[in-house]
Design an enzyme around this catalytic site. Structure first.
Site, PDB file in Angstrom:
ATOM      1  CG  ASP A 198      -1.950 -24.579  23.478  1.00  0.00           C
ATOM      2  OD1 ASP A 198      -2.329 -25.398  22.620  1.00  0.00           O
ATOM      3  OD2 ASP A 198      -1.260 -24.908  24.467  1.00  0.00           O
ATOM      4  CD  GLN A 201      -5.252 -31.300  25.726  1.00  0.00           C
ATOM      5  OE1 GLN A 201      -6.192 -32.077  25.748  1.00  0.00           O
ATOM      6  NE2 GLN A 201      -4.003 -31.712  25.634  1.00  0.00           N
ATOM      7  CB  CYS A 362       3.195 -30.257  30.752  1.00  0.00           C
ATOM      8  SG  CYS A 362       4.371 -31.547  30.327  1.00  0.00           S
TER       9      CYS A 362
END
Length: 404
Positions: A198, A201, A362
């Site tokens: 992922d 960021q 989150c």
């Protein structure tokens, strides 16, 4: 060296006031701001060649198709994917992860194991839990340390011949930790497991090379990288994308349709059912062009200066604690002040024109680990200034006086 004054002129929103104060925007980890060049691309699309793509012989459709596929090539080049069709355009990181999780439903069996890290955003936890419920696979977790780093020794111990998939964020959205993804990928491949990273960021600060990383899947969102919301990317190695079944059925993802049988289109269209966010895809490419014109090495060096300065000054405030103290981190500071709820701090900072994020970000497992309800998170981008960091420090001190 960056010309910050000139760069800030590229972002019209930075000229506005909030609650009668100049905007200090320090919520970049949630979404970055959009430069005028990208806004102009969006306006140009809707003003001059708004049409559906891939399906029309008329001039507007062909022009829109060309621009959209040029953007895919820009994204391919940026991430150094081997082929343009390994870039699947999605609505963002969350859809990209769900697409892969859905595909693995048909590839996993009861007793197979998948590994997630303790540092993940909910979007890189919940889809895999749902996958385990459907398949009977087991979810294992790489623990974290008090510094907010992954326990790599335990990670290696978790890997075995039952491990089919590993998913880890490149950078933690809640703590700013930069994970050692190259090592994570190498270790997973030793047992034949695929890896999804992922990168939501990471991509505002780092220019990932998916071939050098040898990663199987890499996902991100345009709105973190000076682009629009509602569009993102799934990179997948061709061999894996061909193994996965289509995520959604509909127009564009088909080769032939009859009531007896449907055959599917090749990559990338197999995973791009329906009319996509055409304007968003085109603007995604423009945003990457803008970021590359500034230079990611320049961006990283400058943002690290801001991070170091902000960390140094915040730690001078009595009763303030920073969460996530890895030496290898970037552009995010999560903190609390003793005896004060983070929401109250965020609310007072907003009255001063300072935008930060408060809550669990989150990433509730991280907050559970530290036994806190949430944090105040200040996150920096290359258009922020030292003066804005000083405004944050002053604001936090004022909030402490008012709330203590």
């Amino acid at each position: 060296m960056l010309d910050i004054k000139k760069i800030r002129q590229d972002f019209p929103i930075l000229n506005r006031e909030v609650n009668g104060k100049p905007l200090v925007y320090l919520d970049n980890a949630a979404t970055s701001q959009t430069p005028q060049k990208v806004i102009d691309v969006i306006v140009d699309y809707y003003s001059n060649y708004n049409a559906n793509i891939h399906r029309g012989v008329h001039s507007l459709s062909q022009e829109a198709t060309d621009k959209y596929e040029e953007a895919r090539l820009t994204i391919q080049k940026h991430f150094n994917a081997k082929e343009a069709y390994e870039i699947i355009l999605t609505s963002g990181t969350t859809e990209s992860i769900n697409l892969v999780a859905n595909g693995f439903t048909s590839l996993l069996e009861k007793g197979d194991e998948i590994i997630v890290s303790a540092l993940e955003h909910h979007s890189n936890i919940v889809p895999w839990q749902m996958l385990c419920e459907k398949t009977g696979a087991l979810l294992k977790v790489i623990p974290m340390t008090p510094e907010g780093e992954l326990d790599m020794h335990t990670y290696v111990e978790l890997l075995n011949n039952k491990t089919k998939l590993v998913f880890v964020n490149h950078i933690s959205n809640a703590l700013g930790t930069i994970n050692p993804i190259k090592k994570i990928i190498e270790q997973a491949h030793k047992v034949g497991a695929a890896v999804l990273i992922d990168g939501a960021q990471a991509c505002p600060h780092i220019k990932p090379d998916v071939q050098a990383l040898d990663v199987d899947f890499y996902v991100t969102s345009a709105h973190k990288i000076c682009g629009p919301t509602g569009v993102g990317m799934l990179y997948g190695k061709q061999e894996w994308l061909e193994k996965l079944p289509p995520y959604q059925g509909g127009g564009e993802m088909i080769a032939t349709v009859s009531f007896e049988k449907t055959t599917y289109a090749g990559l990338p269209h197999k995973f791009e059912a329906g009319t996509p966010n055409i304007c968003g895809g085109i603007a995604f490419g423009a945003a990457l062009d803008y970021m590359n014109s500034i230079g990611f090495d320049n961006i990283a060096a400058y943002e690290n200066e801001l991070l170091d300065y902000a960390t140094q000054e915040l730690l001078k405030i009595e009763g303030l604690k920073i969460y996530g103290t890895s030496k290898n981190k970037t552009s995010v500071i999560s903190f609390n002040m003793e005896g004060i709820h983070p929401y109250d701090v965020g609310t007072l900072l907003d009255k001063m024109g300072i935008a930060v994020r408060t809550g669990h970000h989150c990433a509730q497992p991280i907050m559970t680990y530290f036994n806190i309800p949430g944090t105040v998170r200040a996150s920096f981008a290359f258009y922020n200034t030292k003066a804005e960091v000083e405004a944050l420090i002053t604001g936090v001190k004022k909030a402490k006086m008012m709330l203590s």
